[in-house]
Design a protein around this motif. Structure first.
Motif, PDB file in Angstrom:
ATOM      1  N   PHE A  98       1.192  -1.160  -0.232  1.00 49.07           N
ATOM      2  CA  PHE A  98      -0.145  -0.180  -0.082  1.00 49.07           C
ATOM      3  C   PHE A  98       1.215   0.947  -0.231  1.00 49.07           C
ATOM      4  N   ARG A  99       2.344   1.241   1.039  1.00 50.15           N
ATOM      5  CA  ARG A  99       2.711   2.005   0.842  1.00 50.15           C
ATOM      6  C   ARG A  99       3.204   2.608  -0.743  1.00 50.15           C
ATOM      7  N   LYS A 100       3.704   1.266  -1.530  1.00 50.06           N
ATOM      8  CA  LYS A 100       4.399   1.503  -2.403  1.00 50.06           C
ATOM      9  C   LYS A 100       3.387   2.390  -4.171  1.00 50.06           C
ATOM     10  N   GLN A 101       1.948   2.108  -3.169  1.00 50.98           N
ATOM     11  CA  GLN A 101       1.082   2.017  -4.126  1.00 50.98           C
ATOM     12  C   GLN A 101       0.644   3.548  -3.884  1.00 50.98           C
ATOM     13  N   HIS A 102       0.752   4.596  -3.335  1.00 51.05           N
ATOM     14  CA  HIS A 102      -0.088   4.969  -2.561  1.00 51.05           C
ATOM     15  C   HIS A 102       0.938   6.247  -1.389  1.00 51.05           C
ATOM     16  N   PRO A 103       1.901   6.198  -2.342  1.00 50.68           N
ATOM     17  CA  PRO A 103       3.378   6.697  -1.903  1.00 50.68           C
ATOM     18  C   PRO A 103       2.150   8.297  -0.995  1.00 50.68           C
ATOM     19  N   GLU A 104       1.543   9.071  -1.672  1.00 49.25           N
ATOM     20  CA  GLU A 104       1.378  10.397  -1.375  1.00 49.25           C
ATOM     21  C   GLU A 104       0.376  10.338   0.183  1.00 49.25           C
ATOM     22  N   VAL A 105      -0.652   9.386  -0.064  1.00 49.24           N
ATOM     23  CA  VAL A 105      -1.589   9.642   0.833  1.00 49.24           C
ATOM     24  C   VAL A 105      -0.944   9.405   1.885  1.00 49.24           C
ATOM     25  N   VAL A 106       0.529   8.094   2.067  1.00 49.64           N
ATOM     26  CA  VAL A 106       0.890   7.678   3.264  1.00 49.64           C
ATOM     27  C   VAL A 106       2.146   8.536   3.867  1.00 49.64           C
ATOM     28  N   LYS A 107       2.293   9.186   2.880  1.00 47.79           N
ATOM     29  CA  LYS A 107       3.935  10.515   3.482  1.00 47.79           C
ATOM     30  C   LYS A 107       2.525  11.648   4.568  1.00 47.79           C
ATOM     31  N   GLU A 108       1.005  12.401   4.148  1.00 47.88           N
ATOM     32  CA  GLU A 108       0.771  12.531   4.278  1.00 47.88           C
ATOM     33  C   GLU A 108       0.132  12.411   5.774  1.00 47.88           C
ATOM     34  N   MET A 109      -0.312  10.704   5.758  1.00 48.01           N
ATOM     35  CA  MET A 109      -1.016  10.000   7.052  1.00 48.01           C
ATOM     36  C   MET A 109      -0.307  10.112   8.258  1.00 48.01           C
ATOM     37  N   SER A 110       1.691   9.982   7.777  1.00 51.83           N
ATOM     38  CA  SER A 110       1.702   9.140   8.880  1.00 51.83           C
ATOM     39  C   SER A 110       3.108  10.279   9.268  1.00 51.83           C
ATOM     40  N   GLU A 111       3.079  12.033   8.084  1.00 52.71           N
ATOM     41  CA  GLU A 111       3.811  13.013   8.581  1.00 52.71           C
ATOM     42  C   GLU A 111       3.235  13.927   8.984  1.00 52.71           C
ATOM     43  N   LYS A 112       1.449  14.512   9.200  1.00 53.45           N
ATOM     44  CA  LYS A 112       1.515  15.049   8.818  1.00 53.45           C
ATOM     45  C   LYS A 112      -0.022  14.966  10.318  1.00 53.45           C
ATOM     46  N   LYS A 113      -0.429  15.795  11.165  1.00 57.66           N
ATOM     47  CA  LYS A 113      -1.393  15.455  12.154  1.00 57.66           C
ATOM     48  C   LYS A 113      -3.237  15.767  11.905  1.00 57.66           C
ATOM     49  N   LEU A 114      -3.680  14.246  12.321  1.00 61.07           N
ATOM     50  CA  LEU A 114      -5.546  14.512  11.439  1.00 61.07           C
ATOM     51  C   LEU A 114      -6.166  15.869  12.569  1.00 61.07           C
ATOM     52  N   GLU A 115      -6.346  16.176  11.942  1.00 63.08           N
ATOM     53  CA  GLU A 115      -7.138  17.601  12.603  1.00 63.08           C
ATOM     54  C   GLU A 115      -8.021  17.004  13.649  1.00 63.08           C
ATOM     55  N   ASN A 116      -8.240  18.236  14.676  1.00 64.23           N
ATOM     56  CA  ASN A 116      -9.128  18.016  15.525  1.00 64.23           C
ATOM     57  C   ASN A 116     -10.568  17.501  14.825  1.00 64.23           C
ATOM     58  N   ALA A 117     -10.954  16.339  15.226  1.00 60.84           N
ATOM     59  CA  ALA A 117     -12.348  15.719  15.022  1.00 60.84           C
ATOM     60  C   ALA A 117     -12.585  15.368  13.757  1.00 60.84           C
ATOM     61  N   GLY A 118     -11.349  14.459  13.190  1.00 59.21           N
ATOM     62  CA  GLY A 118     -10.928  13.982  12.260  1.00 59.21           C
ATOM     63  C   GLY A 118     -11.142  12.775  11.877  1.00 59.21           C
ATOM     64  N   CYS A 119     -11.974  12.153  11.030  1.00 59.91           N
ATOM     65  CA  CYS A 119     -12.315  10.997  10.875  1.00 59.91           C
ATOM     66  C   CYS A 119     -11.412  10.415   9.597  1.00 59.91           C
ATOM     67  N   VAL A 120     -11.236   9.155   9.558  1.00 68.20           N
ATOM     68  CA  VAL A 120     -10.078   8.029   8.727  1.00 68.20           C
ATOM     69  C   VAL A 120     -10.712   6.699   9.465  1.00 68.20           C
ATOM     70  N   GLY A 121     -11.131   6.777   7.480  1.00 67.09           N
ATOM     71  CA  GLY A 121     -11.489   5.152   7.692  1.00 67.09           C
ATOM     72  C   GLY A 121     -10.627   3.654   6.935  1.00 67.09           C
ATOM     73  N   LEU A 122     -10.074   2.982   8.177  1.00 69.30           N
ATOM     74  CA  LEU A 122      -8.682   2.364   7.667  1.00 69.30           C
ATOM     75  C   LEU A 122      -9.317   0.896   7.548  1.00 69.30           C
ATOM     76  N   GLU A 123      -8.336   0.035   7.005  1.00 72.83           N
ATOM     77  CA  GLU A 123      -8.387  -1.058   6.379  1.00 72.83           C
ATOM     78  C   GLU A 123      -7.063  -1.731   7.263  1.00 72.83           C
ATOM     79  N   VAL A 124      -7.386  -3.108   7.759  1.00 73.09           N
ATOM     80  CA  VAL A 124      -6.787  -3.786   8.464  1.00 73.09           C
ATOM     81  C   VAL A 124      -6.724  -5.285   8.138  1.00 73.09           C
ATOM     82  N   ASP A 125      -5.479  -5.759   8.067  1.00 71.68           N
ATOM     83  CA  ASP A 125      -5.202  -6.986   7.703  1.00 71.68           C
ATOM     84  C   ASP A 125      -4.540  -8.119   8.710  1.00 71.68           C
ATOM     85  N   PHE A 126      -5.509  -8.902   9.270  1.00 74.38           N
ATOM     86  CA  PHE A 126      -4.233  -9.337  11.205  1.00 74.38           C
ATOM     87  C   PHE A 126      -4.383 -10.302  10.375  1.00 74.38           C
ATOM     88  N   ARG A 127      -4.023 -10.832   9.074  1.00 73.76           N
ATOM     89  CA  ARG A 127      -3.763 -12.298   9.102  1.00 73.76           C
ATOM     90  C   ARG A 127      -1.454 -12.228   8.555  1.00 73.76           C
TER      91      ARG A 127
END
Length: 145
Positions: A98-127
Motif C-alpha cells: 500500500f505504501r508503494k502504491q499510494h506514497p502521497e497518501v501514506v506520506k500525508e497520513m504518517s507525517e501530518k497530524k489528523l485535524e481535531n474531530a477528524g475521521c479516517v477509515g482504515l482497513e487492517v489485515d490481521f493475517r
C-alpha cells in the motif's frame, strides 16, 4: 491547535456519530446499535506532562490496540483517540505494498497530524504479525495539518 478539543462527549458523541454516518450514506442508527465500548476512557489514559513514552511502550500500545480491534466482535469498529496516536499507528503499520502504491497518501497520513474531530477509515489485515494497514480513507472532509 490543541488535540484535546472536542465537539461533544458522552451520549451526544453517539448521536453525532450516527448523524455523520447518515450524512455519508450509512444507516447510522443500525451501525451504532452493535456495541459501544468506553472502557479506555474510565481512567487517565494520557501521558502526564512530566512523563514521556518510551519506544517499547509505544510499540506495546500499538500491538495491544490492534489485537483489541482484532478480537472485538463485528466487522467494523469506531475508535476515538488522540491524533498523534493515529499518526504513529499509520507510520508503523502501513502495508509495504500500500505504501508503494499510494506514497502521497501514506506520506500525508504518517507525517501530518489528523485535524481535531477528524475521521479516517482504515482497513487492517490481521493475517500478518504485526497486523498491517492495507487501506486508508479520510472521511467527512477530514484534513491533515
Amino acid at each position: 491547535s490543541l488535540d484535546t478539543v472536542g465537539r461533544c462527549s458522552g451520549e451526544r458523541s453517539l448521536e453525532r456519530a450516527a448523524q455523520k454516518l447518515s450524512e455519508a450514506g450509512e444507516d447510522g442508527e443500525k451501525v451504532l446499535v452493535t456495541r459501544v465500548q468506553v472502557h479506555d476512557t474510565a481512567c487517565d489514559w494520557w501521558t502526564a506532562s512530566d512523563d514521556m513514552d518510551r519506544e517499547v511502550d509505544l510499540a506495546r500500545r500499538m500491538s495491544d490496540f490492534l489485537h483489541t480491534l482484532r478480537f472485538t466482535p463485528g466487522q467494523s469498529q469506531i475508535v476515538v483517540g488522540h491524533s498523534l496516536f493515529f499518526k504513529d499507528l499509520m507510520k508503523r503499520h502501513v502495508d509495504p505494498v500500500f505504501r508503494k502504491q499510494h506514497p502521497e497518501v501514506v506520506k500525508e497520513m504518517s507525517e501530518k497530524k489528523l485535524e481535531n474531530a477528524g475521521c479516517v477509515g482504515l482497513e487492517v489485515d490481521f493475517r500478518y504479525d504485526p497486523p498491517t494497514i492495507v487501506g486508508m480513507n479520510p472521511m467527512f472532509g477530514t484534513k491533515f495539518i
